[in-house]
Design a protein around this motif. Structure first.
Motif, PDB file in Angstrom:
ATOM      1  N   GLY A 187     -13.266  14.935 -25.926  1.00  0.00           N
ATOM      2  CA  GLY A 187     -14.467  15.761 -25.839  1.00  0.00           C
ATOM      3  C   GLY A 187     -14.189  17.244 -25.754  1.00  0.00           C
ATOM      4  O   GLY A 187     -15.121  18.058 -25.868  1.00  0.00           O
ATOM      5  N   GLU A 188     -12.908  17.639 -25.557  1.00  0.00           N
ATOM      6  CA  GLU A 188     -12.559  19.060 -25.467  1.00  0.00           C
ATOM      7  C   GLU A 188     -12.217  19.665 -26.825  1.00  0.00           C
ATOM      8  O   GLU A 188     -12.108  20.882 -26.947  1.00  0.00           O
ATOM      9  CB  GLU A 188     -11.363  19.229 -24.528  1.00  0.00           C
ATOM     10  N   ASN A 246     -26.443  14.483 -30.373  1.00  0.00           N
ATOM     11  CA  ASN A 246     -26.213  15.930 -30.454  1.00  0.00           C
ATOM     12  C   ASN A 246     -25.357  16.324 -31.649  1.00  0.00           C
ATOM     13  O   ASN A 246     -25.255  17.512 -31.971  1.00  0.00           O
ATOM     14  CB  ASN A 246     -25.529  16.429 -29.180  1.00  0.00           C
ATOM     15  N   ASP A 284     -11.258  10.733 -22.229  1.00  0.00           N
ATOM     16  CA  ASP A 284     -12.297  11.760 -22.285  1.00  0.00           C
ATOM     17  C   ASP A 284     -11.806  13.069 -22.901  1.00  0.00           C
ATOM     18  O   ASP A 284     -12.621  13.921 -23.286  1.00  0.00           O
ATOM     19  CB  ASP A 284     -12.822  12.060 -20.875  1.00  0.00           C
ATOM     20  N   GLU A 316     -25.739  10.788 -26.046  1.00  0.00           N
ATOM     21  CA  GLU A 316     -25.226  12.132 -26.330  1.00  0.00           C
ATOM     22  C   GLU A 316     -24.748  12.289 -27.769  1.00  0.00           C
ATOM     23  O   GLU A 316     -24.652  13.404 -28.279  1.00  0.00           O
ATOM     24  CB  GLU A 316     -24.065  12.459 -25.385  1.00  0.00           C
ATOM     25  N   ASN A 335     -20.003  16.209 -27.128  1.00  0.00           N
ATOM     26  CA  ASN A 335     -19.689  17.643 -27.110  1.00  0.00           C
ATOM     27  C   ASN A 335     -19.116  18.134 -28.437  1.00  0.00           C
ATOM     28  O   ASN A 335     -19.043  19.341 -28.663  1.00  0.00           O
ATOM     29  CB  ASN A 335     -18.665  17.951 -26.013  1.00  0.00           C
ATOM     30  N   LEU A 336     -18.716  17.202 -29.296  1.00  0.00           N
ATOM     31  CA  LEU A 336     -18.035  17.568 -30.542  1.00  0.00           C
ATOM     32  C   LEU A 336     -19.075  17.900 -31.615  1.00  0.00           C
ATOM     33  O   LEU A 336     -19.264  17.176 -32.589  1.00  0.00           O
ATOM     34  CB  LEU A 336     -17.115  16.437 -30.994  1.00  0.00           C
ATOM     35  N   THR A 337     -19.724  19.023 -31.431  1.00  0.00           N
ATOM     36  CA  THR A 337     -20.887  19.365 -32.250  1.00  0.00           C
ATOM     37  C   THR A 337     -20.539  19.700 -33.699  1.00  0.00           C
ATOM     38  O   THR A 337     -21.446  19.843 -34.524  1.00  0.00           O
ATOM     39  CB  THR A 337     -21.648  20.546 -31.624  1.00  0.00           C
ATOM     40  N   GLN A 350     -13.318  20.903 -29.682  1.00  0.00           N
ATOM     41  CA  GLN A 350     -14.564  21.374 -30.277  1.00  0.00           C
ATOM     42  C   GLN A 350     -14.460  21.620 -31.784  1.00  0.00           C
ATOM     43  O   GLN A 350     -15.480  21.644 -32.468  1.00  0.00           O
ATOM     44  CB  GLN A 350     -14.995  22.675 -29.594  1.00  0.00           C
ATOM     45  N   LYS A 360      -9.307  23.068 -30.119  1.00  0.00           N
ATOM     46  CA  LYS A 360     -10.366  23.428 -29.175  1.00  0.00           C
ATOM     47  C   LYS A 360     -11.075  24.722 -29.582  1.00  0.00           C
ATOM     48  O   LYS A 360     -12.038  25.129 -28.943  1.00  0.00           O
ATOM     49  CB  LYS A 360      -9.771  23.602 -27.777  1.00  0.00           C
ATOM     50  N   HIS A 407     -18.986   9.440 -23.178  1.00  0.00           N
ATOM     51  CA  HIS A 407     -20.174  10.284 -23.367  1.00  0.00           C
ATOM     52  C   HIS A 407     -19.798  11.675 -23.860  1.00  0.00           C
ATOM     53  O   HIS A 407     -20.579  12.343 -24.543  1.00  0.00           O
ATOM     54  CB  HIS A 407     -20.946  10.390 -22.044  1.00  0.00           C
ATOM     55  N   VAL A 408     -18.567  12.140 -23.513  1.00  0.00           N
ATOM     56  CA  VAL A 408     -18.157  13.497 -23.885  1.00  0.00           C
ATOM     57  C   VAL A 408     -17.974  13.661 -25.385  1.00  0.00           C
ATOM     58  O   VAL A 408     -17.844  14.786 -25.875  1.00  0.00           O
ATOM     59  CB  VAL A 408     -16.861  13.890 -23.156  1.00  0.00           C
TER      60      VAL A 408
END
Length: 959
Positions: free
Chosen positions: A810-811, A859, A807, A856, A835-837, A813, A745, A831-832
């Motif tokens: 998605g945390e 992104n 989900d 999403e 968040n994994l940019t 990172q 994370k 969808h999360v």
């Protein structure tokens, strides 16, 4: 009149007698004090006391009963009263304690007392020291006292010098500090280095108290005392202050815009490791009496102003390890007294100023690790230069012969520059002890005048373009040589003369990796002191030669990346600490090896053909920390007696049976790679609480069952690589584990590296273990070295997992790659995931996923590989950003998807799934080699097999 003269003579006679007669009670007190301490000179050997006391002498051995104590060494008596007024027992090899009831405190007339550099271990500083009311000089430095400095010390109102430094466990409270400064109005010297003064608040602060109360102070040294607060100009203006040392106090904020006095007597200023965060204060260049200015590690930036020339008394200038930049000012012709100049580890640019080479008194010059460029001046006046460090710059041209003729030069380092050409002329700096020319572009015949430098102890000539032939035996002329590195000189032939017997009496480290060695198997040299030997990447073949086996002093042996077929004679492993035989062709059975290995810390036998079972002796070893046996032919079950491993890599063997639960006892375990074997067991949840565990690779085994949900809140907190692909795991994806991957994370700024040859020729002994692992990235199986903190990866592919994707993904990172392909997953793509940019590879293919592709995901601007094929996805494919770069192959096998018609030129198509150049260019943190590897991914699936095989061999990539 005669009687009067007689009386005077009698008084003088008795005075003389008394000056040689010790008072009985003081004599007795000293003798009793002697019994409370032990004189032990052997205790001081090989410790820092030996350096502090080069003239160590046990003074108390001269103290004998029945003799006059005034004649004893270290004892001074008053010339009239005969009282003991001075006691100097510094460097007397004393060991023991000083208790409050010690008879030392009976000597109430003491004026000077020094117990410096004795080991008074475990004693708190007795308050009775405050009873020496006549004391003017007190030195208790380097005595190992502990506890609070008693407030009674402040009663010594006559003190002129106080030195309590380097006791490591002493602390000073604010009330004692204030009273000391108020009562001791004659203080000239205060040295409290390593005393804990952190309890003294920043307001008004310990330095403000000094400035306000002490006008007599000449020397103030408070190194590493944890003081804080602002350092202002007031203290610089103390009328008698000459030496100020506040180093290693990062709580000090330096704010001296200008001086509040016209003159300052300050001659020595050391503010190393203090907190500047700005340029060198211009006011410092008005301290015209300065002889020493030391500002190491002080967060300085900006340039050195030309006003440096104001300090024309300067002898010692050290500005190392800051962020200073710009050109070094050309003002040294005005600093004619300069003897030491150290500017290393900054960002200085441009050429070295010409005035620097005019300094006739300069003895030490260190401008290493900057960006200094251009050639060196061939006109030097360094008649007294002993140390010259210019390594790690951009210097070029040839090395001037004038430098090699400096008679006083002992240390010379030009490594890691861009010097070219041969060494011209004869090297006549016969005082040279340390010579490092590694990592340049020097060429021509090997400079054989080096063999005349009989004082050399360190010689590094690696990574240059020397040519010709050199007989290795010639280096034995350098009988003081301790370190020799010739690595990376592939044009130089190193030949052994088998008819010549030679001995390297003092050689301890020999690096010859990536060389061209002739007759290596017949070396006839003797190496009685050799500890470190590295011969990697030399195309050496056959058995490890006997001359290597005969070096009984070896503790570090690296023979990797050769073509050795056998270890040969068994080594005396008991003294070995580091062994690397990786990337050879060895096929020995090592089942019974290493049973006398007492100290082995690192063993790397990877990428060979070793056979046999796992050596039981290694599992029982208490010293072993890093073990790499990957890519061999070991078989059988593993012992279950592991103790303190940090890394264990057994990938690519034929081990079977259960996973050893004793690994849970290895509390420092960081890397466990058991992939591609035949283990048959359930998931090792007993590893979950290892706090340092970073890499877990279990891919390609016969592991089975569901990964049970555990209630622990501390599951794999440091894990960054989680690869359990190609097994028979079933049930839901391990949500309870994934949501506790705390390290995944947090985005890391560290990089990871591809496995590379060991022929870099850096000229340094590499004692740390280069950990390696094999993993799949964007479809390519690659080998990584070192723990890849910036490469967080989850691979759960090719199992029987079912249910939805949780989900909690998605945390994470820090994730770079996720592979959940070839399972039985259902439901929508969360969808999360958007968040994994940092994600660069996402493979969810060959499942039963439904629903739309989340918008999403656009992104994910770093996404290079996307595979959603063979699912039940439907709807439109998101457009824009990275999604405009993916071909239709990313989505094939999803009947419900509206796949737009994409037009690709033949070159674009090859960029996607052939051997095109786009994967080569992308190559994110892996650089060019990984880029080629990415190209190879497509190449290996779409090009002729014969060409794939050739490319695979060339790249050393394990598929």
């Amino acid at each position: 009149m005669g009687c009067f003269i007689l009386l005077i003579l009698m008084m003088f006679h008795f005075a003389c007698l008394s000056s040689h007669s010790c008072h009985p009670y003081e004599n007795s007190a000293l003798l009793h004090f002697k019994t409370q301490l032990i004189t032990n000179t052997t205790f001081y050997e090989n410790t820092y006391y030996e350096h502090l006391c080069p003239n160590l002498y046990p003074k108390m051995r001269t103290w004998d009963n029945g003799t006059d104590c005034c004649s004893w060494m270290g004892v001074t008596c008053h010339s009239v009263s005969s009282h003991v007024i001075g006691l100097d027992l510094s460097c007397s090899a004393l060991v023991g304690n000083i208790h409050p009831n010690s008879t030392l405190f009976y000597l109430t007339h003491l004026q000077t007392l020094s117990l410096a550099c004795n080991y008074i271990y475990g004693s708190e500083l007795p308050s009775q020291f405050g009873g020496f009311v006549s004391l003017t000089h007190l030195n208790l430095s380097y005595c190992a006292f502990k506890g609070d400095i008693p407030s009674q010390i402040s009663h010594l109102s006559k003190l002129q010098s106080l030195d309590l430094s380097w006791n490591y466990a002493l602390s000073l409270k604010e009330t004692t500090w204030k009273r000391l400064l108020q009562n001791t109005t004659s203080l000239r010297e205060v040295v409290l280095d390593e005393t804990d003064m952190s309890s003294i608040g920043p307001t008004p602060g310990p330095l403000s108290l000094i400035a306000n109360l002490s006008s007599t102070l000449v020397t103030l040294s408070l190194v590493h005392t944890k003081i804080s607060g602002y350092l202002t100009s007031d203290i610089f203006c103390l009328p008698n202050l000459q030496k100020l040392n506040l180093g290693a106090n990062q709580g000090i904020q330096v704010h001296v815009p200008k001086l509040n006095c016209n003159t300052s007597l300050l001659s020595i200023l050391d503010l190393s490791e203090c907190n500047f965060h700005g340029p060198i204060p211009s006011s410092f260049f008005n301290l015209t009496y300065l002889t020493s200015l030391i500002l190491v590690d002080s967060f300085l930036n900006g340039s050195i102003p030309s006003s440096l020339s104001n300090l024309h008394h300067l002898v010692y200038l050290v500005l190392s390890r800051n962020n200073l930049s710009g050109k070094i000012p050309n003002v040294f012709d005005r600093l004619t007294n300069l003897q030491t100049l150290s500017l290393h580890d900054n960002n200085f640019q441009g050429k070295l100023p010409s005035s620097l080479f005019t300094l006739t008194r300069l003895s030490q010059l260190d401008c290493s690790s900057n960006q200094i460029e251009g050639p060196l001046s061939d006109k030097v006046a360094f008649s007294n230069l002993t140390e010259l460090f210019l390594e790690g710059n951009l210097l070029n041209g040839t090395i001037p012969s004038s430098i090699f003729s400096l008679k006083s030069l002992r240390t010379f380092d030009l490594s890691k520059n861009q010097f070219i050409g041969p060494i011209s002329g004869e090297i006549t700096s016969y005082s040279l002890e340390y010579l490092d020319l590694c990592n340049n572009k020097l060429q021509g015949n090997f400079p054989e005048t080096i063999f005349h430098l009989v004082n050399l102890s360190h010689l590094c000539l690696s990574s240059n373009k020397w040519s010709g032939t050199t007989h290795f035996s010639l280096f034995s002329k350098l009988q003081n040589l301790e370190y020799l590195s010739l690595s990376g000189c592939s044009l130089l032939l190193l030949e052994s003369e088998t008819s010549v017997n030679y001995t390297f009496f003092n050689l301890q480290a020999l690096q010859l990796f990536s060389n061209n060695i002739i007759g290596y198997s017949k070396f006839s040299g003797n190496f009685p002191q050799l500890k470190y030997l590295e011969l990697s990447n030399n195309k050496l073949e056959g058995k490890v030669p006997k001359w290597i086996h005969d070096i009984h002093s070896l503790i570090h042996l690296k023979l990797s990346h050769n073509m050795f077929t056998s270890i040969g004679h068994q080594f005396p492993w008991y003294q070995f600490e580091y062994l690397d035989l990786s990337f050879n062709l060895m096929d020995d059975d090592i089942s019974s090896f290493f049973c006398n290995a007492t100290f082995l810390n690192v063993i790397n036998l990877s990428h060979n053909r070793f056979i046999g079972t796992f050596p039981q002796c290694l599992a029982n070893s208490s010293s072993l920390r890093n073990l790499d046996l990957q890519m061999n032919k070991f078989h059988g079950t593993l012992p279950d007696t592991f103790e303190d491993l940090v890394t264990l890599n057994l990938n690519g063997n034929q081990f079977k049976g259960l996973l050893p639960k004793s690994l849970a006892n290895c509390t420092d375990l960081m890397d466990l790679n058991l992939g591609n074997n035949q283990f048959e067991d359930t998931f090792p949840n007993w590893l979950q609480n290892l706090l340092n565990f970073e890499i877990l690779v279990l891919q390609g085994n016969q592991l089975y069952g569901s990964i049970v949900k555990l209630k622990s809140e501390n599951i794999f907190p440091s894990l960054i690589i989680f690869d359990i692909s190609s097994n028979n795991f079933s049930g839901s994806l391990p949500k309870a584990y994934i949501q506790n991957f705390q390290a995944m994370k947090i985005q890391s700024s560290l990089y990871y590296y591809l496995q590379s040859d060991s022929g870099s020729g850096e000229g340094n002994i590499e004692l740390e273990y280069d950990n390696s692992m094999t993993t799949t990235v964007k479809g390519v199986s690659i080998t990584l070295t070192k723990i890849p903190n910036a490469f967080a990866n989850i691979d759960l592919s090719s199992n029987n997992f079912e249910g939805e994707i949780p989900d909690v993904f998605g945390e994470l990172q820090a994730l770079k790659s996720i592979n959940l392909s070839h399972n039985n997953l259902i439901g929508p793509i969360p969808h999360v995931m958007g968040n994994l940019t940092n994600l660069e590879s996402l493979d969810l293919s060959s499942n039963m996923l439904t629903g739309n592709i989340p918008a999403e995901l656009t992104n994910l601007i770093f996404l290079e590989v996307l595979n959603l094929s063979s699912n039940h996805l439907e709807g439109s494919i998101p457009q824009g950003k990275q999604f405009d770069t993916f071909s239709n192959n990313s989505y094939k096998g999803n009947i419900g998807l509206n796949v737009p018609l994409q037009q690709y030129s033949s070159s674009q198509a090859e960029d996607k799934f052939g051997f095109g150049w786009k994967p080569v260019a992308i190559g994110y943190a892996f650089g060019m080699v990984l880029g080629i590897g990415l190209g190879f991914c497509g190449f290996s699936v779409g090009k002729p097999q014969w060409l794939v095989i050739i490319f695979r061999v060339f790249m050393h990539i394990q598929l």
